[in-house]
Design a protein around this motif. Structure first.
Motif, PDB file in Angstrom:
ATOM      1  N   PRO A 276       5.104 -15.180  81.229  1.00 10.46           N
ATOM      2  CA  PRO A 276       5.150 -14.430  79.968  1.00 10.46           C
ATOM      3  C   PRO A 276       6.407 -13.563  79.887  1.00 10.46           C
ATOM      4  CG  PRO A 276       3.699 -13.319  81.494  1.00 10.46           C
ATOM      5  CD  PRO A 276       4.214 -14.529  82.217  1.00 10.46           C
ATOM      6  N   ILE A 277       7.409 -14.022  79.177  1.00  5.41           N
ATOM      7  CA  ILE A 277       8.635 -13.257  79.014  1.00  5.41           C
ATOM      8  C   ILE A 277       8.420 -12.173  77.945  1.00  5.41           C
ATOM      9  CG2 ILE A 277      11.060 -13.362  78.313  1.00  5.41           C
ATOM     10  CD1 ILE A 277      10.518 -14.698  80.998  1.00  5.41           C
ATOM     11  N   GLY A 278       8.805 -10.955  78.278  1.00  4.11           N
ATOM     12  CA  GLY A 278       8.691  -9.870  77.309  1.00  4.11           C
ATOM     13  C   GLY A 278       7.479  -8.975  77.480  1.00  4.11           C
ATOM     14  N   ILE A 279       6.702  -9.173  78.557  1.00  5.47           N
ATOM     15  CA  ILE A 279       5.585  -8.262  78.818  1.00  5.47           C
ATOM     16  C   ILE A 279       5.770  -7.633  80.196  1.00  5.47           C
ATOM     17  CG2 ILE A 279       4.051  -9.735  77.456  1.00  5.47           C
ATOM     18  CD1 ILE A 279       2.504 -10.152  80.151  1.00  5.47           C
ATOM     19  N   ALA A 280       5.133  -6.499  80.412  1.00  3.90           N
ATOM     20  CA  ALA A 280       5.224  -5.814  81.697  1.00  3.90           C
ATOM     21  C   ALA A 280       4.371  -6.537  82.732  1.00  3.90           C
ATOM     22  CB  ALA A 280       4.778  -4.357  81.566  1.00  3.90           C
ATOM     23  N   VAL A 281       4.946  -6.742  83.923  1.00  8.25           N
ATOM     24  CA  VAL A 281       4.237  -7.369  85.028  1.00  8.25           C
ATOM     25  C   VAL A 281       4.465  -6.539  86.284  1.00  8.25           C
ATOM     26  CG1 VAL A 281       4.480  -9.683  84.039  1.00  8.25           C
ATOM     27  CG2 VAL A 281       6.176  -8.868  85.695  1.00  8.25           C
ATOM     28  N   THR A 282       3.598  -6.764  87.256  1.00  5.36           N
ATOM     29  CA  THR A 282       3.730  -6.098  88.550  1.00  5.36           C
ATOM     30  C   THR A 282       4.128  -7.124  89.596  1.00  5.36           C
ATOM     31  OG1 THR A 282       2.078  -4.414  88.001  1.00  5.36           O
ATOM     32  CG2 THR A 282       2.532  -4.790  90.338  1.00  5.36           C
ATOM     33  N   MET A 283       5.196  -6.843  90.306  1.00  8.15           N
ATOM     34  CA  MET A 283       5.649  -7.709  91.389  1.00  8.15           C
ATOM     35  C   MET A 283       5.425  -6.997  92.715  1.00  8.15           C
ATOM     36  SD  MET A 283       9.356  -9.585  91.840  1.00  8.15           S
ATOM     37  CE  MET A 283      10.217  -8.230  92.631  1.00  8.15           C
ATOM     38  N   ASP A 284       4.669  -7.645  93.600  1.00  9.20           N
ATOM     39  CA  ASP A 284       4.349  -7.061  94.897  1.00  9.20           C
ATOM     40  C   ASP A 284       5.097  -7.840  95.979  1.00  9.20           C
ATOM     41  OD1 ASP A 284       3.231  -6.253  97.319  1.00  9.20           O
ATOM     42  OD2 ASP A 284       1.269  -5.878  96.430  1.00  9.20           O
ATOM     43  N   PRO A 285       6.165  -7.288  96.534  1.00  7.03           N
ATOM     44  CA  PRO A 285       6.962  -8.052  97.507  1.00  7.03           C
ATOM     45  C   PRO A 285       6.276  -8.222  98.846  1.00  7.03           C
ATOM     46  CG  PRO A 285       7.831  -5.828  97.279  1.00  7.03           C
ATOM     47  CD  PRO A 285       6.744  -5.960  96.259  1.00  7.03           C
ATOM     48  N   VAL A 286       5.273  -7.409  99.125  1.00  9.41           N
ATOM     49  CA  VAL A 286       4.558  -7.554 100.383  1.00  9.41           C
ATOM     50  C   VAL A 286       3.490  -8.635 100.276  1.00  9.41           C
ATOM     51  CG1 VAL A 286       3.077  -6.388 102.074  1.00  9.41           C
ATOM     52  CG2 VAL A 286       5.024  -5.169 101.042  1.00  9.41           C
ATOM     53  N   ALA A 287       2.680  -8.569  99.217  1.00  8.61           N
ATOM     54  CA  ALA A 287       1.688  -9.618  98.978  1.00  8.61           C
ATOM     55  C   ALA A 287       2.319 -10.898  98.465  1.00  8.61           C
ATOM     56  CB  ALA A 287       0.618  -9.126  97.999  1.00  8.61           C
ATOM     57  N   ARG A 288       3.580 -10.789  97.996  1.00  4.92           N
ATOM     58  CA  ARG A 288       4.354 -11.909  97.444  1.00  4.92           C
ATOM     59  C   ARG A 288       3.664 -12.497  96.216  1.00  4.92           C
ATOM     60  NH1 ARG A 288       4.216 -12.940 102.992  1.00  4.92           N
ATOM     61  NH2 ARG A 288       2.885 -14.753 102.708  1.00  4.92           N
TER      62      ARG A 288
END
Length: 292
Positions: A276-288
């Motif tokens: 989904p381009i244009g919405i807020a997302v959460t990226m977790d680099p530890v959980a990947r």
């Protein structure tokens, strides 16, 4: 989207390859949707590399958005041509009819324009580019259809947890508006009014047919423009049909000091999961992981 929703099929970029247009409607119906194909999909092509004239392709986009029987608009394929339309698109129509727009590759330009207006879209596989390509292409079409039917709720995972990758960086989750798409198309927007503001964004990038020195040149232009300043994170998809650019990607994104996930299954390959381009997302680099 509602049951038996209608997908309006437009060709804002290149012409369909021989035999692919005829497959579009049966595939859409097989997914459980109705289809309405707009005239530019059938040509006549223009300049050899455009599906139809600029006027026809622009009219198809406007008409598909305004058509009350159409629930979402999907590109037939990529190629090139969307940037030729950007300064002629009626923004009032986009705002009045905020239907989902689905596509990737050259449609990165249209997704960027919509993002400027606060409208989200789906970076996702298209009928004449991907769906007909064997089991993998069809699995991607099914994944897109499932996402369109179910919608996106807070906390939903956008894909599986990634395998470990040498490009991964970061120790804490970050949140930002998911932006970007095809690297070459995004760079072509620099210096125009249509380049999205990437401040605080999670930048997704993918590309096809670009060797490492070309990826280097494109990323250097992004860096010199200041577009990489202030990113919240980077999500790197597939870079196919060229030598692997991992060393170049590590050189640019490693020095930014931001979280990075690489190997995300989206781009000019399969799997090509919808993003989904244009919405807020959460990226977790530890959980990947990446989630809404």
């Amino acid at each position: 989207m509602p049951a038996h929703a209608c997908l309006g099929v437009i060709a804002p970029a290149g012409p369909p390859r021989e035999g692919t247009l005829e497959q579009a409607v049966p595939m859409i119906e097989r997914l459980g949707f109705r289809a309405k194909v707009f005239p530019g999909c059938g040509g006549p092509s223009f300049l050899g590399h455009l599906a139809a004239s600029d006027e026809r392709r622009l009219a198809d986009l406007h008409e598909a958005l305004c058509d009350p029987t159409v629930d979402a608009v999907i590109g037939l394929r990529g190629g090139y041509g969307c940037t030729r339309l950007l300064d002629r698109i009626d923004r009032a129509v986009l705002r009045r009819f905020p239907k989902p727009l689905i596509g990737y590759s050259d449609l990165t330009a249209l997704l960027a324009l919509r993002q400027q207006l606060g409208l989200a879209g789906w970076h996702a596989p298209m009928p004449a580019s991907d769906w007909h390509k064997g089991e993998g292409g069809w699995a991607d079409a099914v994944a897109l259809a499932d996402r369109l039917r179910s919608g996106l709720r807070a906390g939903d995972a956008l894909g599986p947890a990634l395998a470990p990758h040498p490009l991964h960086r970061g120790r804490a989750p970050v949140r930002g508006v998911l932006s970007g798409g095809n690297l070459a198309v995004l760079v072509a927007l620099l210096g125009t009014p249509f380049m999205p503001d990437l401040s605080g964004a999670i930048l997704f990038l993918e590309d096809v047919g670009e060797d490492p020195y070309k990826i280097d040149r494109l990323l250097c232009q992004l860096r010199l423009s200041g577009a990489l300043d202030g990113l919240a994170g980077a999500l790197l998809g597939s870079f196919t049909d060229g030598d692997a650019p991992d060393a170049v990607l590590a050189d640019y994104f490693g020095e930014l000091g931001i979280p990075v996930l690489a190997g995300w299954p989206s781009g000019h390959t399969s799997p090509n999961l919808p993003l989904p381009i244009g919405i807020a997302v959460t990226m977790d680099p530890v959980a990947r992981t990446v989630s809404a």
